[in-house]
Design an enzyme around this catalytic site. Structure first.
Site, short mmCIF file in Angstrom:
data_model
loop_
_atom_site.label_atom_id
_atom_site.label_comp_id
_atom_site.label_asym_id
_atom_site.label_seq_id
_atom_site.Cartn_x
_atom_site.Cartn_y
_atom_site.Cartn_z
N CYS A 86 -4.26 10.38 1.72
CA CYS A 86 -3.35 11.05 2.65
C CYS A 86 -4.07 11.89 3.69
O CYS A 86 -3.50 12.18 4.75
CB CYS A 86 -2.37 11.92 1.86
SG CYS A 86 -1.32 10.99 0.72
N ALA A 87 -5.29 12.30 3.42
CA ALA A 87 -6.05 13.11 4.38
C ALA A 87 -6.55 12.29 5.55
O ALA A 87 -6.96 12.84 6.58
CB ALA A 87 -7.22 13.79 3.69
#
Length: 367
Positions: free
Chosen positions: A138-139
């Site tokens: 998700c980063a």
């Protein structure tokens, strides 16, 4: 300075609601000793609807990793060109203007990367650089913005295209009965996104600084176990509390540039879950409304991994953007535990910092 333009987003046509998710959990895992806990966690995600690349009946079957990954590839190829065309149109660019493609995905695997297929089929120049990012979860949306910014700093007239493709439903594992996996089955959704970063001109967020922070000793907290059946999402129960570490890290990354992360005009952050946003409000001493774009993404589409920040940013554009020169932060959170932040100012047409956009491609001597 490089400008992050308006993103383009697309979600698949198959929709599952919160109520359907809870009913499937009750039916499929009726004898699970922690079913009540899983139902409570799913109910607390704040997710009302999610979009899936397959009907739910097909999603709940596991045909094997080979078939799953083949579906990932075919769905990506069928869905990406349209969002890329829209993103380029938002930025008033063509495929011939792009000098680097950053492709972000953690839900399928291809080699060569999808970047090769895009270059070969969509009219990008054969000299276009390729940067696939596959293991930051998700980063990675934040990472992609930061690497695009770095590239434009190195080559000031260059343009970068970021493409995010996340089919989280293809990681569904019917035999994995851990509570963290059951929670993920009610949290994650599917989406594709694209956005251009212009080295010159453009309307959107003029990127000024970026930073990254890894919390030591947390690399096992969010991870994949790669098994015969594919990617098994592993989620430590301590993850919801990570903002106690990442909010101070955001402050520390911004302070050297003279920015107070608690005193900005707009916030585009990864919506991993409602507690992430609630804790950011608490630790940064900001009202809950500050993160309304991220909350809307979470509510309507679930956690769409690296695409969250692009969907949230598009909502800011849809609302009319910010005032000329307004300061903001874009932040992605993910495995590591990692935070990636970008600091920038909103640039409108005719603003003091806006420069005329270029027609045609960058001279090759410039890049």
């Amino acid at each position: 300075m490089a400008t992050l333009c308006r993103p383009a987003i697309a979600v698949p046509e198959h929709v599952i609601t919160r109520e359907q998710t809870l009913e499937f959990a009750r039916t499929l895992h009726a004898g699970h000793p922690q079913l009540a806990l899983a139902l409570r966690l799913i109910g607390n995600t704040g997710v009302q609807t999610r979009h899936l690349v397959q009907p739910i009946e097909d999603t709940l079957r596991h045909p094997g990793f080979t078939a799953r990954n083949a579906l990932y590839e075919s769905e990506a190829k069928s869905r990406l060109p349209e969002v890329i065309d829209r993103a380029l149109a938002h930025a008033e660019l063509t495929t011939r203007d792009i000098d680097l493609i950053v492709y972000v995905s953690c839900t399928g695997f291809m080699m060569p990367s999808m970047t090769a297929w895009l270059i070969n089929t969509m009219g990008f120049r054969s000299a276009t650089r390729q940067l696939p990012i596959a293991q930051l979860g998700c980063a990675a949306g934040g990472t992609a913005i930061n690497r695009a910014h770095d590239f434009c700093m190195a080559y000031p007239r260059a343009n970068v295209l970021i493409v995010s493709c996340e089919f989280c439903s293809l990681c569904y594992q019917p035999e994995d009965l851990g509570v963290g996996n059951l929670l993920s089955n009610g949290l994650f959704g599917d989406a594709v996104a694209a956005v251009a970063v212009r080295g010159e001109g453009g309307v959107g967020v003029q990127l000024e600084q970026n930073g990254s922070h890894l919390v030591p000793g947390t690399e096992e907290w969010i991870s994949y176990a790669v098994r015969d059946t594919g990617f098994h999402f592993m989620l430590d129960k301590r993850v919801p509390g990570t903002m106690s570490m990442l909010a101070p890290a955001m402050r520390d990354m911004a302070e050297p540039f003279g920015w107070d992360v608690s005193d900005l005009d707009f916030y585009i952050v990864h919506a991993g879950g409602p507690r992430i946003l609630d804790d950011l409000s608490k630790y940064l001493m900001l009202p809950s409304e500050t993160f309304r774009y991220s909350r809307a993404t979470l509510t309507e589409r679930g956690n769409i991994a690296s695409a969250v920040i692009f969907d949230a940013l598009d909502r800011l554009f849809e609302e009319g953007g910010a005032a000329q020169g307004a300061r903001g932060v874009i932040a992605g959170f993910g495995p590591g535990i990692t935070a990636e932040i970008s600091l920038g100012r909103w640039i409108r047409p005719g603003g003091a910092a806006t420069v005329s956009h270029r027609n045609g491609s960058v001279p090759r001597s410039a890049v």
